[in-house]
Motif scaffolding. Structure first.
Motif, PDB file in Angstrom:
ATOM      1  N   ALA A 282     -18.807  -2.026  -1.578  1.00  0.00           N
ATOM      2  CA  ALA A 282     -18.173  -1.289  -2.668  1.00  0.00           C
ATOM      3  C   ALA A 282     -16.691  -1.606  -2.803  1.00  0.00           C
ATOM      4  O   ALA A 282     -16.117  -1.466  -3.881  1.00  0.00           O
ATOM      5  CB  ALA A 282     -18.371   0.201  -2.443  1.00  0.00           C
ATOM      6  N   GLU A 283     -16.052  -2.024  -1.726  1.00  0.00           N
ATOM      7  CA  GLU A 283     -14.602  -2.273  -1.784  1.00  0.00           C
ATOM      8  C   GLU A 283     -14.281  -3.730  -2.107  1.00  0.00           C
ATOM      9  O   GLU A 283     -13.110  -4.094  -2.266  1.00  0.00           O
ATOM     10  CB  GLU A 283     -13.970  -1.930  -0.431  1.00  0.00           C
ATOM     11  N   THR A 284     -15.285  -4.570  -2.181  1.00  0.00           N
ATOM     12  CA  THR A 284     -15.014  -6.013  -2.261  1.00  0.00           C
ATOM     13  C   THR A 284     -14.277  -6.421  -3.529  1.00  0.00           C
ATOM     14  O   THR A 284     -13.296  -7.161  -3.461  1.00  0.00           O
ATOM     15  CB  THR A 284     -16.316  -6.819  -2.123  1.00  0.00           C
ATOM     16  N   GLN A 285     -14.735  -5.980  -4.707  1.00  0.00           N
ATOM     17  CA  GLN A 285     -14.072  -6.459  -5.929  1.00  0.00           C
ATOM     18  C   GLN A 285     -12.614  -6.029  -5.963  1.00  0.00           C
ATOM     19  O   GLN A 285     -11.732  -6.778  -6.358  1.00  0.00           O
ATOM     20  CB  GLN A 285     -14.816  -5.968  -7.181  1.00  0.00           C
ATOM     21  N   ALA A 286     -12.338  -4.788  -5.523  1.00  0.00           N
ATOM     22  CA  ALA A 286     -10.955  -4.311  -5.519  1.00  0.00           C
ATOM     23  C   ALA A 286     -10.121  -5.158  -4.565  1.00  0.00           C
ATOM     24  O   ALA A 286      -8.969  -5.488  -4.852  1.00  0.00           O
ATOM     25  CB  ALA A 286     -10.922  -2.845  -5.105  1.00  0.00           C
ATOM     26  N   PHE A 287     -10.702  -5.525  -3.438  1.00  0.00           N
ATOM     27  CA  PHE A 287     -10.005  -6.378  -2.487  1.00  0.00           C
ATOM     28  C   PHE A 287      -9.677  -7.733  -3.115  1.00  0.00           C
ATOM     29  O   PHE A 287      -8.556  -8.231  -3.009  1.00  0.00           O
ATOM     30  CB  PHE A 287     -10.877  -6.556  -1.226  1.00  0.00           C
ATOM     31  N   LEU A 288     -10.659  -8.295  -3.802  1.00  0.00           N
ATOM     32  CA  LEU A 288     -10.420  -9.603  -4.419  1.00  0.00           C
ATOM     33  C   LEU A 288      -9.361  -9.502  -5.504  1.00  0.00           C
ATOM     34  O   LEU A 288      -8.496 -10.369  -5.639  1.00  0.00           O
ATOM     35  CB  LEU A 288     -11.725 -10.165  -4.997  1.00  0.00           C
ATOM     36  N   THR A 290      -6.826  -7.786  -5.658  1.00  0.00           N
ATOM     37  CA  THR A 290      -5.447  -7.731  -5.164  1.00  0.00           C
ATOM     38  C   THR A 290      -5.047  -9.018  -4.452  1.00  0.00           C
ATOM     39  O   THR A 290      -3.954  -9.119  -3.922  1.00  0.00           O
ATOM     40  CB  THR A 290      -5.268  -6.558  -4.183  1.00  0.00           C
ATOM     41  N   HIS A 291      -5.893  -9.994  -4.437  1.00  0.00           N
ATOM     42  CA  HIS A 291      -5.555 -11.268  -3.797  1.00  0.00           C
ATOM     43  C   HIS A 291      -5.797 -12.441  -4.729  1.00  0.00           C
ATOM     44  O   HIS A 291      -6.628 -13.294  -4.459  1.00  0.00           O
ATOM     45  CB  HIS A 291      -6.374 -11.455  -2.515  1.00  0.00           C
ATOM     46  N   ILE A 308      -7.789 -15.504   0.449  1.00  0.00           N
ATOM     47  CA  ILE A 308      -8.189 -14.545   1.487  1.00  0.00           C
ATOM     48  C   ILE A 308      -7.318 -14.749   2.725  1.00  0.00           C
ATOM     49  O   ILE A 308      -7.316 -15.837   3.303  1.00  0.00           O
ATOM     50  CB  ILE A 308      -9.675 -14.720   1.825  1.00  0.00           C
ATOM     51  N   PRO A 309      -6.558 -13.723   3.110  1.00  0.00           N
ATOM     52  CA  PRO A 309      -5.680 -13.869   4.278  1.00  0.00           C
ATOM     53  C   PRO A 309      -6.494 -14.108   5.545  1.00  0.00           C
ATOM     54  O   PRO A 309      -7.563 -13.533   5.751  1.00  0.00           O
ATOM     55  CB  PRO A 309      -4.941 -12.524   4.344  1.00  0.00           C
ATOM     56  N   ALA A 310      -5.956 -14.943   6.422  1.00  0.00           N
ATOM     57  CA  ALA A 310      -6.695 -15.336   7.629  1.00  0.00           C
ATOM     58  C   ALA A 310      -7.013 -14.157   8.533  1.00  0.00           C
ATOM     59  O   ALA A 310      -7.984 -14.195   9.284  1.00  0.00           O
ATOM     60  CB  ALA A 310      -5.900 -16.389   8.390  1.00  0.00           C
ATOM     61  N   LYS A 311      -6.224 -13.102   8.468  1.00  0.00           N
ATOM     62  CA  LYS A 311      -6.479 -11.991   9.388  1.00  0.00           C
ATOM     63  C   LYS A 311      -7.808 -11.309   9.099  1.00  0.00           C
ATOM     64  O   LYS A 311      -8.363 -10.638   9.943  1.00  0.00           O
ATOM     65  CB  LYS A 311      -5.331 -10.981   9.335  1.00  0.00           C
TER      66      LYS A 311
END
Lengths: 387, 918
Positions: A282-288, A290-291, A308-311
């Motif tokens: 559910a959080e994936t699209q929002a994560f994308l 912002t990056h 996608i940040p390496a961390k």
């Protein structure tokens, strides 16, 4: 008699002078190379015992040396071109750094290697990637049997829900287009597929794995030369495109992003990097969102994707040509080496090495360096750990 | 047609009529004289039959009969230029003052290299306009393999190698090239009979091999046209006479060989081409006229090592000419048959691809034309001319191939819209297809000429007439087995298509033009003013901009010779010329009737592991692609030139400007549609019915290409030609020509495009509307210096040509990257793209970014080459020629706008030929 002695003497002198001179052998020039290791800010351990491995690119001679308490090491090597690799394990954190293609051509040289923390996965690892495909009995190319196997390398049951599988946008054998993100330790994907589920739907026990396949069918039926039967794969990546088929018996991955409207496939020579991360669905699209990532291709066309940040990246494997890569697609902390298959259509895969057995489960080797961690040209063995 | 255009056309018509009605003794018989005589061979003293006697400024003439006699009536009194010519002889040009009936005995000298003066340069034709004439001697000297090679004689064009690899498309007055210029250049033969390509539909966009020979919407492939059948060629890049239509850029006018000619054989070779030609003309006994025939066979290979693909061309021409008497007036008539064929075949290397894979394309074209000119020479009508032709082509492409669509691919089989079950294709199968195009063209032209004078030293030549064309493709079209499609993986679905179901293309036009020549004291002037009206009969009323409309094309060319005075002890003549014209190219059959777009959407792809249970469900939708708003391409041109002649040295400078905003091209059109999709949460262990699945609706974007008037091309530049007479000590004459061209290629309609990505789980749902699509400006400046050395003692002529291309610049037109608007699924019309939208996480994908150097100009530096051409007459019958292009070539290192170091390297190219005349 006197004549004879004279002649003999003359001849001897001539012979002696002829063989007295030896041609000048080329002098082998050596250089005193000092390797200075630069440590990251949060490094608390001692500066000594950082292992420096050096390799001469042309004649393949290599060696190892350790740093002293100042984080310096010296070695005397011939003039030539060298790769230097520094690594140190400090608990679960693994530090590594590289300096490739150094020209050693002066009496003394200072090489600086920057170490960065490389977090070895404590959960999932990529066990094998089969990208090479194979030939059909009619000698046609066949790649629908490609897959990636992700293994639970920990001692706890993990849940695959939200596990994301990506391949890098950049290619390891051509110039990079996304270097500005690699320098910030971010990786730009060319496709993003994710295992569906609300969080606890797909359990994977320690020592077990999940298989993500291109088409979940028994490929040996369609193509006698195929090494695998993917009809029992856990998930398949399905493209809503006429060149792909949707096998109802194998659930589909969620397709978030792809840089192409065509079918998704792995580079059959493996000239790219594969990586996994895990974010709740559910959080994936929002994560994308912002990056974002944008770059301009050499032909002037601009391309947008995500960075996608390496961390966030749990595990990564960088694959290239057998001789080596032209440019890395991952920052060193994700993978300091590379692995390979000799050619496309060979039916071989890259497979992570077995390290040891523990309490009935197999632990696979992971030092974030695929040169050491992976077996190139391995025979595909889904769900089976090759010891 | 707008009011404005009607007014303009009427104005021109009135001007022309005014000239006609100008006071003067119009129909006075006593002011006309008769010119007659006999034409003979200077050496053998034998009469020359069917020689041409022509008065250039009056545009009237005659041909001599079988006894060499000729007679021209109705010549107004005064000074006129007469030109007497026959192929193989040096043309004679005389300026004669006709005061009363005149008789003349003309002796023509055979053209050889032993003569004092031999000209191998292209010369400007006529006074006004910018036509360039290339005579046989000049044509032979450049050793052409096809008609495209003669273009290198024009200022501003570069040396050609004469290979036949790849299409030869015409470029005209431009840096770079575009399809509309090639489409808009008419190829016209005797009697105004055009060689058109409007009904050509032979193209399969996904077939790579067809792509290289595709000439749909690109005019005629000049490779097909052999120069050995023609006597002279005239190239018009400026404003042509109102007599010629269906062109936007210009035209190439050719005159076929005719009459009695010695047996001629020509053999030519260069690294890619072998050419053989044989031709002969005979005078038939009695009054049966003359017949000339020629055969040409040419074999071309892309490279010496390449044996798998070849291009073969063969052509034949038969030309019958005769002259008869009808009502006591000469009636000149002729029938010509031209046949050409090409064979394009590729074989696969059997060691590499064991499967059956063949490609064969054959092209056979036959054009039969007849024309007659009746030289009535009455005061109310000088001559009446009619020509009629029928052109039939058979263009067959056949292909056999093995298709292995990597993995299992679904195939839709329906031909009607709606949902239906689909079929999965086998993993590998053998198929074949055939495309049969039969473009046919019928042409007829009626033309009349009136000559009269309206004052002292003022002559009018009124040229009027009309043309009708009918073009249709009668071929069976694209045929293949629907269950075994040749290109199942292509992103464009297609179906078989019958060409003969497409309606015909018709074109009806009328024109009137007056050529006024006047002289006042030392000043001479000429004004050619005409207008042309074209209509497309039979065009369906769905084409609102073409149906029942008449399109006017005004054409004006003027010339004014300022004075005639002495300068540096030599006679100096200065003349100014200029013109304005509009030329319209009408849409081709493919532009009017493109094949429909077929969308086959996979609504369900239930590919069970048990094959028998698999279910494929397709939704098919057909989209009509023809554009009801399609208009013709109107090109507006203006020219201004200056000619200075001092003694025998001449300088011509010409500036021109051309603009066309309605060039034909295909633009992508996006729309969204709703479709049923199916899914199931349960697994079936039998083959399910579609009703057992859950339906949900999905909205998707789709696109197809539409023919539009979207290309904007602006051409401007300067052309110059400077020629000197022979410099006696060097036996060399110098010709310097060249041009500066600046061309802009841009869009005149907004462009829709979207990133081809999956974003947020779906194909990207928005389309950006942009005002830019990589438009560019290209410019170049070149100078050719030709040193033509003629050594008559050795019967040798050779040319050293120094070609320097001073610079070539490419600049992409600037663009911010931001779309003007965006359109998406669920929207009924595009919405403006605001500043805020640039940062929206989804809309940001529409903003394009460019590196700073993308819009910088790439400057290609100086390129200099030296070419050599030579012809030697070994005996009276045998002649040998050779040429070397780029014997020496150099160009410095330079950097592209992306800072890549580049260097232009070109290798020399050579050819040799032998010609025998018996």
């Amino acid at each position: 008699m006197k004549q004879l002695i004279k002649k003999t003497a003359l001849l001897s002198i001539i012979f002696a002078t002829m063989f007295a001179c030896k041609p000048d052998e080329p002098e082998v020039l050596f250089s005193d190379v000092t390797i200075e290791v630069e440590f990251p800010e949060d490094y608390t351990d001692s500066k000594s015992d950082v292992v420096i491995q050096w390799e001469n690119i042309t004649n393949k001679t290599s060696g190892e040396v350790k740093t002293d308490n100042d984080g310096k090491a010296t070695v005397k090597v011939e003039y030539g071109n060298y790769n230097f690799y520094a690594s140190k394990k400090a608990d679960a954190v693994f530090y590594q750094g590289r300096m490739d293609n150094c020209a050693v051509s002066l009496e003394t040289l200072l090489v600086e290697i920057k170490l960065s923390a490389s977090y070895v996965s404590t959960t999932w690892v990529i066990k094998e990637v089969y990208f090479s495909g194979c030939k059909t009995p009619a000698d046609k190319n066949y790649f629908k049997d490609q897959y990636i196997e992700i293994y639970n390398n920990s001692n706890e049951t993990l849940y695959a829900d939200g596990l994301i599988f990506c391949k890098s946008y950049d290619n390891t054998m051509t110039d990079n287009n996304w270097d500005q993100y690699k320098e910030k330790s971010e990786v730009v994907p060319s496709f993003i597929f994710q295992v569906p589920g609300s969080g606890k739907e797909h359990a994977v026990e320690p020592g077990k794995s999940i298989i993500l396949a291109d088409q979940g069918i028994n490929h040996k039926q369609d193509n006698a030369n195929s090494p695998v039967d993917m009809s029992k794969a856990d998930f398949e990546w399905y493209d809503d495109h006429k060149l792909d088929v949707d096998v109802p018996e194998v659930p589909n991955l969620i397709k978030h992003y792809s840089s192409s409207l065509s079918i998704s496939m792995l580079h059959t020579r493996g000239y790219e990097g594969y990586y996994i991360l895990q974010i709740p669905v559910a959080e994936t699209q929002a994560f994308l969102d912002t990056h974002p990532a944008t770059t301009t291709m050499p032909n002037g066309k601009s391309v947008t994707s995500y960075a996608i940040p390496a961390k966030y990246i749990i595990d990564a494997v960088q694959c290239a040509a057998p001789e080596g890569y032209t440019s890395t697609v991952f920052p060193t902390m994700l993978d300091a080496g590379y692995t390979y298959c000799d050619a496309a259509w060979t039916g071989k895969c890259v497979q992570r090495k077995f390290e040891k057995d523990e309490n009935g489960r197999a632990i696979l080797q992971d030092t974030n360096n695929s040169t050491n961690d992976f077996m190139p040209n391995a025979s595909p063995s889904p769900r089976v750990v090759v010891k | 047609m707008t009011n404005k255009k009607w007014n303009k056309a009427l104005l021109i018509l009135c001007t022309v009529i005014l000239f006609i009605l100008m006071p003067g003794k119009l129909f006075s018989q006593s002011k006309k004289v008769c010119f007659s005589g006999i034409v003979k061979d200077a050496e053998k003293k034998e009469p020359i039959a069917f020689a041409s006697i022509f008065l250039d400024d009056l545009q009237i003439g005659a041909i001599s009969d079988e006894k060499g006699n000729f007679r021209i009536n109705g010549i107004p009194k005064g000074v006129h230029n007469v030109s007497i010519s026959f192929l193989g002889y040096v043309p004679q040009k005389i300026q004669f003052n006709f005061v009363s009936d005149t008789t003349l005995q003309v002796y023509l000298v055979v053209q050889t290299l032993e003569l004092d003066e031999v000209s191998v340069i292209a010369t400007p034709k006529g006074k006004s306009g910018s036509a360039i004439l290339i005579d046989k001697t000049t044509m032979e000297f450049i050793q052409p393999t096809s008609l495209s090679d003669i273009m290198q004689l024009l200022p501003g064009q570069l040396t050609q190698d004469g290979t036949l690899t790849g299409r030869a498309q015409i470029t005209s007055r431009q840096a770079g090239d575009n399809a509309n210029t090639a489409l808009g250049t008419a190829i016209v033969g005797d009697g105004g009979v055009p060689l058109s390509n409007n009904a050509n539909l032979q193209n399969i966009p996904v077939d790579m091999r067809m792509r290289n020979r595709n000439t749909v919407n690109r005019g005629v492939d000049l490779r097909m046209l052999s120069t050995d059948h023609i006597e002279t060629a005239e190239v018009v890049q400026g404003i042509p006479s109102a007599e010629y239509g269906d062109l936007s850029s210009g035209m190439i006018l050719s005159k076929a060989k005719s009459g009695k000619q010695p047996l001629e054989m020509r053999v030519k070779a260069n690294p890619n081409v072998k050419l053989f030609y044989v031709g002969k003309g005979v005078n038939l006994p009695g009054k049966w006229g003359a017949l000339h025939g020629g055969l040409d066979y040419t074999d071309a290979r892309p490279s010496v090592r390449e044996t798998l693909s070849a291009y073969k061309r063969y052509s034949m021409q038969l030309n019958y000419t005769n002259i008869a008497i009808l009502a006591e007036k000469p009636l000149q008539f002729g029938i010509k048959m031209l046949y050409m064929g090409t064979l394009d075949a590729t074989k696969n290397d059997p060691d590499l691809t064991p499967k059956m894979d063949t490609y064969k394309a054959t092209y056979n074209r036959m054009q039969v034309s007849g024309n007659w000119i009746w030289r009535v020479a009455k005061p109310w009508l000088n001559s009446l001319e009619h020509s009629i032709s029928y052109d039939y082509t058979q263009d067959v492409t056949s292909r056999m191939l093995t298709v292995s669509p990597n993995g299992v691919v679904p195939l839709p089989t329906a031909e009607t819209d709606g949902e239906h079950e689909g079929v999965y294709l086998p993993a590998e199968y053998f198929t074949s297809y055939k495309m049969t195009g039969v473009p046919t063209a019928f042409f007829s032209q009626l033309k009349g000429k009136n000559i009269f004078s309206s004052g002292k030293n003022i002559y009018h030549v009124l040229n009027w007439g009309g043309q009708y064309r009918h073009e249709k493709n009668r071929g069976k079209g694209f045929e293949y087995d629907l269950l075994r499609p040749p290109y199942p993986t292509s992103s464009t679905s297609s179906r078989p298509r019958r060409f003969n179901e497409i309606p015909a293309l018709q074109n009806l036009s009328v024109y009137i033009e007056d050529k006024v020549s006047a002289s006042f004291g030392k000043n001479n002037m000429e004004l050619i003013a005409g207008v042309r009206f074209t209509h497309m009969p039979g065009i369906g009323n769905r084409f609102v901009d073409l149906h029942q409309k008449w399109f006017p094309e005004p054409r004006i060319n003027g010339w004014w010779q300022l004075s005639n005075f002495q300068c540096l002890g030599k006679t100096t003549v200065i003349a100014l010329k200029g013109g304005y014209g509009e030329a319209i190219k009408f849409p081709t059959l493919d532009m009017l009737h493109p094949e429909p777009d077929y969308l086959d959407h996979i609504s369900l792809n239930y590919y069970s592991q048990k094959q028998a249970n698999a279910l494929l469900w397709i939704t098919t939708k057909t989209n009509e692609r023809s554009n009801p708003a399609l208009k013709p391409n109107r090109n507006r041109k203006a020219e201004l030139g200056l000619n200075i002649q001092v003694g025998k040295s001449k300088l011509n400078v010409l500036c021109f400007y051309e603009k066309s905003s309605e060039g034909f091209q295909y633009n992508t059109h996006y729309y969204w549609y709703e479709v049923n999709k199916y899914r199931s949460d349960i697994l079936f262990d039998y083959k399910p019915q579609i009703s057992e699945f859950q339906v949900y609706k999905d909205s998707l974007l789709d696109a197809y290409s539409v023919p539009v008037n979207g290309e904007k091309v602006i051409k401007k530049g300067v052309e110059y030609i400077f020629s000197t007479p022979v410099i006696k000590p060097l036996a060399t004459s110098i010709l310097v020509n060249g041009a500066y061209y600046q061309t802009v290629y841009d869009e005149s309609l907004p462009i829709m495009s979207r990133p081809s990505i999956i974003q947020n789980g779906k194909p990207y749902r928005y389309v950006g509307v942009y005002g830019w699509n990589r438009g560019k400006t290209q410019s170049r400046f070149n100078t050719n210096v030709w040193f033509n050395t003629h050594l008559k003692k050795y019967r040798l002529i050779f040319t050293t040509k120094l070609q320097s291309l001073w610079f070539t610049h490419y600049t992409t037109l600037p663009f911010s990257g931001v779309p003007i608007a965006y359109f998406g699924v669920g929207m009924d019309k595009p919405q403006e793209f605001t500043e805020a939208d640039k940062n929206d996480p989804t809309l940001r994908f529409l903003v394009q970014e460019f590196s700073s150097s993308f819009f910088k100009t790439t400057k290609q530096p100086l390129q200099i080459g030296i070419d050599l051409k030579a012809t030697k007459e070994i005996t009276g019958e045998l002649r040998m020629s050779f040429y070397v292009n780029r014997l020496m070539f150099c160009s410095p290192l330079y950097y592209s706008n992306l800072n890549t170091p580049l260097k232009i390297r070109r290798t020399p190219y050579f050819g040799i030929e032998i010609e025998i005349k018996l």
